[in-house]
Design an enzyme around this catalytic site. Structure first.
Site, PDB file in Angstrom:
ATOM      1  N   LYS A  72      27.721  45.791  23.749  1.00  0.00           N
ATOM      2  CA  LYS A  72      27.530  44.840  24.836  1.00  0.00           C
ATOM      3  C   LYS A  72      26.595  43.719  24.397  1.00  0.00           C
ATOM      4  O   LYS A  72      25.787  43.903  23.489  1.00  0.00           O
ATOM      5  CB  LYS A  72      26.875  45.553  26.030  1.00  0.00           C
ATOM      6  CG  LYS A  72      27.782  46.518  26.776  1.00  0.00           C
ATOM      7  CD  LYS A  72      27.050  47.161  27.930  1.00  0.00           C
ATOM      8  CE  LYS A  72      27.925  48.152  28.671  1.00  0.00           C
ATOM      9  NZ  LYS A  72      29.055  47.515  29.384  1.00  0.00           N
ATOM     10  N   ARG A 101      35.587  56.345  31.600  1.00  0.00           N
ATOM     11  CA  ARG A 101      36.877  56.953  31.944  1.00  0.00           C
ATOM     12  C   ARG A 101      37.231  58.075  30.981  1.00  0.00           C
ATOM     13  O   ARG A 101      37.943  59.007  31.353  1.00  0.00           O
ATOM     14  CB  ARG A 101      37.963  55.865  31.974  1.00  0.00           C
ATOM     15  CG  ARG A 101      38.159  55.149  30.667  1.00  0.00           C
ATOM     16  CD  ARG A 101      38.890  53.812  30.821  1.00  0.00           C
ATOM     17  NE  ARG A 101      38.061  52.795  31.464  1.00  0.00           N
ATOM     18  CZ  ARG A 101      38.482  51.575  31.768  1.00  0.00           C
ATOM     19  NH1 ARG A 101      39.739  51.207  31.487  1.00  0.00           N
ATOM     20  NH2 ARG A 101      37.669  50.710  32.351  1.00  0.00           N
TER      21      ARG A 101
HETATM   22  N1  BES Z   1      29.207  51.043  32.519  1.00  0.00           N
HETATM   23  C1  BES Z   1      30.134  49.994  32.367  1.00  0.00           C
HETATM   24  C2  BES Z   1      30.491  49.315  33.689  1.00  0.00           C
HETATM   25  C3  BES Z   1      29.391  48.579  34.400  1.00  0.00           C
HETATM   26  C4  BES Z   1      29.222  47.223  34.208  1.00  0.00           C
HETATM   27  C5  BES Z   1      28.589  49.237  35.298  1.00  0.00           C
HETATM   28  C6  BES Z   1      28.226  46.550  34.891  1.00  0.00           C
HETATM   29  C7  BES Z   1      27.600  48.562  35.990  1.00  0.00           C
HETATM   30  C8  BES Z   1      27.427  47.209  35.782  1.00  0.00           C
HETATM   31  C9  BES Z   1      31.418  50.522  31.754  1.00  0.00           C
HETATM   32  O1  BES Z   1      31.281  51.566  30.867  1.00  0.00           O
HETATM   33  C10 BES Z   1      32.014  49.390  30.992  1.00  0.00           C
HETATM   34  O2  BES Z   1      31.431  48.973  30.026  1.00  0.00           O
HETATM   35  N2  BES Z   1      33.180  48.895  31.429  1.00  0.00           N
HETATM   36  C11 BES Z   1      33.833  47.840  30.788  1.00  0.00           C
HETATM   37  C12 BES Z   1      35.308  48.153  30.762  1.00  0.00           C
HETATM   38  C13 BES Z   1      36.103  47.241  29.879  1.00  0.00           C
HETATM   39  C14 BES Z   1      35.732  47.443  28.434  1.00  0.00           C
HETATM   40  C15 BES Z   1      37.559  47.555  30.113  1.00  0.00           C
HETATM   41  C16 BES Z   1      33.572  46.553  31.575  1.00  0.00           C
HETATM   42  O3  BES Z   1      33.488  46.622  32.805  1.00  0.00           O
HETATM   43  O4  BES Z   1      33.402  45.529  30.956  1.00  0.00           O
HETATM   44 MN    MN Z   2      30.866  50.906  28.895  1.00  0.00          MN
END
Ligand code: BES
Ligand code: MN
Ligand code: ZN
Length: 491
Positions: A267, A341
């Site tokens: 990230k 997931r």
């Molecule tokens: N934990 C994150 C989602 C999240 C984002 C929670 C912001 C709380 C605040 C999750 O694991 C994630 O990184 N999701 C990705 C999915 C994508 C790679 C398809 C996302 O939301 O960018």
């Molecule tokens: Mn994630």
């Protein structure tokens, strides 16, 4: 904190603070106002208090009634009141009072269409929510002494509601405390230890699997996410046996990512620290199990938490890898940041293999849900309209707000893979929340399952009148309410 009801006249109640809720245009109760020489109605007439939602006015009583201070608390227009607003109003009152220690009493408003016991429930929930301090790790902190006692004005009919409100608020506050802890203070093994403590106190059975245990169970997806970490994963299974333990079970599965760096699909720096609350789903399941153990519904409930952090490393799992877990389905990894997931799919497949006939899964799964619904309602995705509607209604009853997203078959095409049964992501900016939910549905067979995506609701980023910045404890109440319905045979 102790919660009691009292039938004493309002002016006689001995307390450090007496909260008097009023709808817009409402008049202060005559018995208190009279004893205070008409001071409260003079404040209203002077325009200092109009009953607007969240408005407060503090009045020092100088010994003329039992309470040291009175607060007028605005509920807004009577026509707009609902369970969530009621809880919120009492929470705002609690926070505005800045009460230190002692006893807080409250009157209950007459809410059209809501039994007095329900009114007591949401009032108590709001008070306990907002009096709850999130403990900081500051070395110079001067903790405000906690409020010791809540007195709810009302007869025997409000007692069940006051008790239910206390149990639910304490469960949500437990979830908030857990989600508040940073990744280095709450690893997967720490989370498992906390779960053990909670289960010991609650009289729940618990099994905890370490890395080797996960391997033996075949939790390949959880292990893949854990591969880049120095911390061992934990797979936590809790059982509440309210119907003898023979099932059918209601399964509650919570995402326990104690820190989500994104892994190899790392990230950006900005706000990455937020990802300490990526175990809010797990915390909500722990809170719900605690509340269920205290409410004792006549049903069997299994709480499941796959826990690990998600870290980059030479040994970490990579985009392109194909992995299979407990359901046996193969998954092509497109992004190691879509890790929630993966661990949940193993948790869900385990729940199905152990006899769960209905499933609820709760997670901070996608950033996309903030784009779709903002911080107001969490998203719901399911494979079964009836079960989903039942959980939606449970949320409404519990004063929480969800919204059903569609699950047309065509959406499953958005995460096809040329090499595996499915990919773990679809195209960017294309129904991200639905794809995340339907990925989960691909691992439960025909078992009705509802996924709650609380990513935009689990954590409040700034202070407001209701609560300080931090975890909200959302979804605990919805799951408990669904369990109560499940016990009534509504499934
Ligand atoms: N934990 C994150 C989602 C999240 C984002 C929670 C912001 C709380 C605040 C999750 O694991 C994630 O990184 N999701 C990705 C999915 C994508 C790679 C398809 C996302 O939301 O960018
Ligand atoms: Mn994630
Ligand atoms: Zn995550």
């Amino acid at each position: 904190m102790e919660v009691l009801t009292t039938q004493q006249p309002l002016a006689k109640i001995v307390a450090d603070l007496l909260i008097l809720p009023l709808f817009q245009g409402g008049r202060p109760p005559a018995e208190v106002d009279g004893a205070l020489g008409g001071g409260l109605s003079r404040a209203v007439e002077a325009g200092d208090f109009a009953g607007e939602f969240g408005q407060t006015l503090i009045y020092y009583t100088e010994g003329r009634i039992g309470a040291r201070r009175v607060m007028l608390l605005g509920l807004g227009a009577e026509s707009r009141i609902d369970r969530a607003r009621l809880r919120r109003a009492f929470g705002i009152g609690a926070r505005a009072s800045r009460q230190k220690g002692g006893t807080v009493a409250c009157a209950l408003p007459a809410v059209p269409g809501l039994p007095a016991s329900e009114t007591a429930r949401f009032a108590v929930e709001g008070l306990l929510h907002s009096f709850h301090p999130l403990r900081t790790l500051k070395t110079d902190q001067q903790a405000r002494p906690p409020v010791e006692r809540i007195l709810v004005s009302g007869g025997a009919e409000v007692e069940p509601g006051a008790r239910l409100g206390q149990i639910l608020a304490e469960a949500a506050n437990l979830a908030r405390d857990l989600a508040w802890l940073p990744g280095n203070r709450l690893t997967a093994s720490d989370l498992a230890e906390k779960a053990r403590e909670i289960c010991r106190e609650a009289g729940l059975d618990i099994e905890v699997y370490d890395r080797e245990g996960c391997r033996k169970l075949g939790l390949g997806l959880l292990l893949a996410v854990n591969q880049g970490s120095r911390e061992e994963p934990r797979f936590i299974v809790m059982r509440y046996r309210g119907a003898g333990g023979k099932g059918p079970w209601l399964g509650l599965v919570g995402k326990g990512i104690t820190f989500d760096s994104g892994g190899i699909s790392i990230k950006p720096t900005e706000n990455m620290w937020d990802m300490k609350y990526d175990m809010s789903g797990a915390a909500a399941v722990l809170g719900a199990m605690q509340a269920i153990s205290r409410l004792k519904p006549a049903c069997d409930v299994m709480g499941i938490i796959p826990a690990t952090d998600n870290m980059p490393d030479g040994g970490a799992y990579k985009p392109g890898d194909v992995i299979s877990g407990l359901s046996g389905k193969t998954v092509e990894i497109r992004s190691t940041d879509a890790e929630g997931r993966l661990v949940l799919a193993d948790g869900l497949a385990y729940a199905v293999s152990k006899g769960c006939s209905r499933l609820i899964t709760v997670s901070t799964l996608t950033g996309a849900v903030r784009i779709a619904l903002g911080p107001v309602r969490f998203a719901m995705v399911s494979n079964d309209d009836r079960w989903e509607e039942l959980v939606f209604q449970a949320a409404e009853e519990a004063g929480e707000k969800g919204w059903r997203l569609p699950h047309d078959q065509e959406y499953y095409d958005l995460f096809k893979s040329p090499i595996a049964d499915m990919a773990n992501t679809g195209q960017p900016r294309t129904a991200g929340t639905i794809v995340g939910g339907l990925f989960l549905m691909s691992h439960v067979g025909d078992t009705p399952c509802v996924h709650l995506d609380i990513a935009a609701q689990a954590y409040q980023t700034s202070d407001d009148a209701y609560q300080q910045a931090g975890p909200t404890g959302v979804a605990v109440r919805t799951m408990v309410q669904a369990a109560l319905r499940f016990a009534e045979g509504r499934r």
